[in-house]
Design an enzyme around this catalytic site. Structure first.
Site, short mmCIF file in Angstrom:
data_model
loop_
_atom_site.label_atom_id
_atom_site.label_comp_id
_atom_site.label_asym_id
_atom_site.label_seq_id
_atom_site.Cartn_x
_atom_site.Cartn_y
_atom_site.Cartn_z
N HIS A 52 -46.42 -76.95 -4.73
CA HIS A 52 -47.16 -76.81 -6.17
C HIS A 52 -46.80 -78.03 -7.02
O HIS A 52 -45.81 -78.20 -7.81
CB HIS A 52 -46.67 -75.54 -6.66
CG HIS A 52 -46.34 -74.33 -5.59
ND1 HIS A 52 -47.41 -73.55 -5.25
CD2 HIS A 52 -45.35 -73.94 -4.83
CE1 HIS A 52 -46.97 -72.67 -4.22
NE2 HIS A 52 -45.55 -72.95 -4.21
N HIS A 68 -51.94 -65.46 -1.48
CA HIS A 68 -50.57 -66.11 -1.99
C HIS A 68 -49.17 -65.41 -1.19
O HIS A 68 -48.43 -66.12 -0.60
CB HIS A 68 -50.33 -65.67 -3.32
CG HIS A 68 -49.13 -66.05 -4.10
ND1 HIS A 68 -48.01 -65.19 -3.82
CD2 HIS A 68 -48.65 -67.07 -4.48
CE1 HIS A 68 -46.89 -65.56 -4.47
NE2 HIS A 68 -47.32 -66.72 -4.84
N ARG A 124 -47.19 -59.64 -1.10
CA ARG A 124 -47.19 -58.92 -2.41
C ARG A 124 -48.30 -59.08 -3.18
O ARG A 124 -48.77 -57.99 -3.98
CB ARG A 124 -46.02 -59.93 -3.35
CG ARG A 124 -44.66 -59.53 -2.73
CD ARG A 124 -43.78 -60.27 -3.73
NE ARG A 124 -43.56 -61.49 -3.48
CZ ARG A 124 -43.60 -62.61 -4.12
NH1 ARG A 124 -44.09 -62.25 -5.46
NH2 ARG A 124 -43.57 -63.82 -3.81
N HIS A 170 -47.37 -67.51 1.66
CA HIS A 170 -45.95 -67.37 1.52
C HIS A 170 -45.40 -66.18 2.15
O HIS A 170 -46.09 -65.06 2.08
CB HIS A 170 -45.44 -67.14 -0.26
CG HIS A 170 -45.85 -68.41 -0.86
ND1 HIS A 170 -46.17 -68.39 -2.08
CD2 HIS A 170 -45.34 -69.56 -0.72
CE1 HIS A 170 -46.37 -69.59 -2.81
NE2 HIS A 170 -45.69 -70.33 -2.04
N GLU A 175 -39.67 -64.93 1.93
CA GLU A 175 -38.99 -65.87 1.03
C GLU A 175 -37.64 -65.29 0.68
O GLU A 175 -36.47 -66.11 0.67
CB GLU A 175 -39.72 -66.72 0.21
CG GLU A 175 -38.84 -67.71 -0.56
CD GLU A 175 -39.76 -68.52 -1.74
OE1 GLU A 175 -40.98 -68.11 -2.05
OE2 GLU A 175 -39.37 -69.25 -2.23
N HIS A 186 -42.18 -70.73 4.18
CA HIS A 186 -40.76 -70.16 4.18
C HIS A 186 -40.44 -69.31 5.64
O HIS A 186 -39.78 -69.83 6.35
CB HIS A 186 -40.65 -69.15 3.09
CG HIS A 186 -40.78 -69.98 1.64
ND1 HIS A 186 -40.25 -71.08 1.51
CD2 HIS A 186 -41.75 -69.77 0.82
CE1 HIS A 186 -40.81 -71.52 0.04
NE2 HIS A 186 -41.50 -70.47 -0.23
N ASP A 206 -42.66 -77.83 -1.74
CA ASP A 206 -42.59 -76.76 -2.43
C ASP A 206 -42.80 -76.79 -3.95
O ASP A 206 -43.58 -77.37 -4.77
CB ASP A 206 -41.66 -75.81 -2.03
CG ASP A 206 -42.06 -74.42 -2.58
OD1 ASP A 206 -43.04 -74.30 -3.34
OD2 ASP A 206 -41.23 -73.52 -2.12
ZN ZN Z 1 -44.53 -72.07 -2.56
#
Ligand code: ZN
Length: 453
Positions: free
Chosen positions: A57, A204, A207, A229, A232, A266, A317
């Site tokens: 990111h 993403h 969630r 993701h 994590e 992750h 990341d």
């Molecule tokens: Zn990330």
């Protein structure tokens, strides 16, 4: 046509001396070993592939060092995220371009040849799309082009604030799309970036998308990469179990056709069964050991995964620190600290540095859908030349060089870097380092004032 002559280089067959690599149009045209240097050849030290950074990111580079103060309550990933959201709400397109260019220069100087940018900052500060829906994606593309870093762009689908379809929060408004606006965004990104970047898709997290939305996003991928993701944080695992009865990686493997296009970023909290199933899927585990340490995420259980021929790569990341050697070192040290053993990621009888480097090079290329990660004809000419005169590698041969780089040294060992055949780092310094750093500094001063950071 450029020709590089290396004293020694790591080629698919192993280490070789006097290696001549001819580059044509961004691609390696030929690799010769035991070849004399010819007039016009560039003289280089130790050649290794530049690996792909599979998770970034870029804008978070602007936050490095700003979340290391202890607060009133216990600090966690979630308090870190509050600061990240303040930045995400403050950055302008100019800021994003300036920050990304700085991060990409640092990636190249560290020895990465390309990046997978997990890009979720789509809209203006009010949450409305820019007049050009792909404005921010174009800024990322411009930064990668200026720095000369290969780009795989992953426009992120974000619609929910938690499992079970909870609506997105007001502070997430710059990230949010529905399936229709997301499909338009992906199409615009593909059009805007053209052949200069690969464009995949990225739900993403479990969630942030409902099961239907996840399926809709994946359907847009075709044969392009799919990154997500996952697992994590233990809080995320607990919430997933409360919602579905199973852990996140298990849920994903049960409900999506996870295959070699996928990168599970992750995957920190997997049990042994999930780890083995992930290895069998052919997907890449996208490990980000420095960020995972910085955020207190936990440690991915690598040994059983690697024993099962699981594929992995590394990503920077949050970009709190940008280093190839350091990322691989942290991956190994996390294992050592967890299970009180040494050389956990090595193959039996082999070098740990070599196993880490080869794994990350192959996994990075797969996750970026980039024909790279090896010095072989037909591969993208993503190449690092290490300084063979450095005291760090004096008397070191072959795999010991990688062990010295990863465990004994620093990124000062990186001398030259080529991405798609374009030489962008010489003597360890990017050609545009000063100009890009100056623009980054201006953006940071403005952001410091805007965010009160
Ligand atoms: Zn990330």
């Amino acid at each position: 046509m450029t020709t590089l002559h290396f004293e020694r280089a790591l080629i698919p067959e192993g280490w070789a001396t006097n290696v001549r690599i001819r580059i044509d149009g961004g691609t390696i045209a030929s690799v010769e070993r035991d070849a004399a240097r010819e007039a016009g050849d560039e003289r280089c030290g130790i050649g290794v592939p530049a690996i792909g950074n599979l998770h970034s990111h870029a804008f978070q580079r602007a936050m490095a060092g700003l979340t290391e103060k202890r607060g009133e309550a216990a600090d966690s990933f979630w308090t870190w995220r509050d600061t990240m959201y303040r930045f995400a709400l403050a950055v302008t397109p100019d800021d994003v371009e300036a920050i990304a260019a700085q991060a990409y220069v640092e990636m190249l100087e560290a020895g990465y040849g390309a990046v997978a940018e997990f890009h979720y900052l789509h809209h203006d500060v009010s949450g409305a799309p820019y007049a050009n829906r792909a404005e921010m994606a174009e800024r990322i593309g411009a930064a990668a082009a200026e720095a000369g870093l290969g780009l795989t762009l992953l426009p992120v689908f974000y619609a929910r604030s938690g499992f079970g379809g909870a609506p997105a929060l007001v502070e997430q408004r710059r990230f949010v799309n529905d399936l229709d606006s997301y499909a338009a965004l992906v199409a615009d990104c593909r059009r805007a970036l053209g052949s200069s970047a690969r464009v995949g898709v990225a739900p993403h997290s479990l969630r942030a998308a409902t099961p239907n939305e996840l399926a809709g996003v994946v359907a847009l991928a075709d044969d392009a990469p799919v990154h997500i993701h996952i697992a994590e944080q233990t809080g995320e695992v607990d919430a997933c179990v409360a919602w579905s009865g199973v852990r996140p990686v298990q849920w994903l493997l049960d409900h999506a056709e996870v295959d070699a296009r996928w990168c599970l970023v992750h995957a920190t909290h997997v049990d042994e069964r999930e780890g083995l199933a992930l290895a069998r899927s052919g997907a890449v585990a996208g490990l980000c050991p420095i960020t995972e340490a910085n955020l207190g995420d936990g440690v991915f259980p690598a040994r059983s995964f690697l024993d099962a021929a699981g594929r992995f790569g590394v990503g920077t990341d949050s970009n709190v620190e940008i280093t190839v050697a350091g990322e691989l070192r942290m991956l190994e040290y996390g294992q050592r600290l967890t299970i009180s053993a040494r050389n956990v990621c090595a193959r039996r009888g082999g070098s740990t540095g070599a196993a880490l480097f080869a794994g990350a090079a192959a996994g990075g290329a797969q996750a970026l859908a980039r024909p790279a990660g090896q010095l072989a004809p037909g591969a993208a000419a993503d190449i690092v030349s290490l300084n063979g005169d450095s005291p760090l590698v004096a008397g070191r041969a072959d795999d010991e060089i990688l062990d010295a780089w990863i465990f004994g040294g620093s990124r000062d060992l990186v001398d030259g870097v080529w991405s798609s055949g374009r030489r962008v780092v010489s003597g360890g310094r990017h050609a545009r380092r000063e100009a890009i750093a100056a623009r980054f500094g201006e953006a940071l001063r403005r952001l410091a004032a805007a965010t009160g950071a």
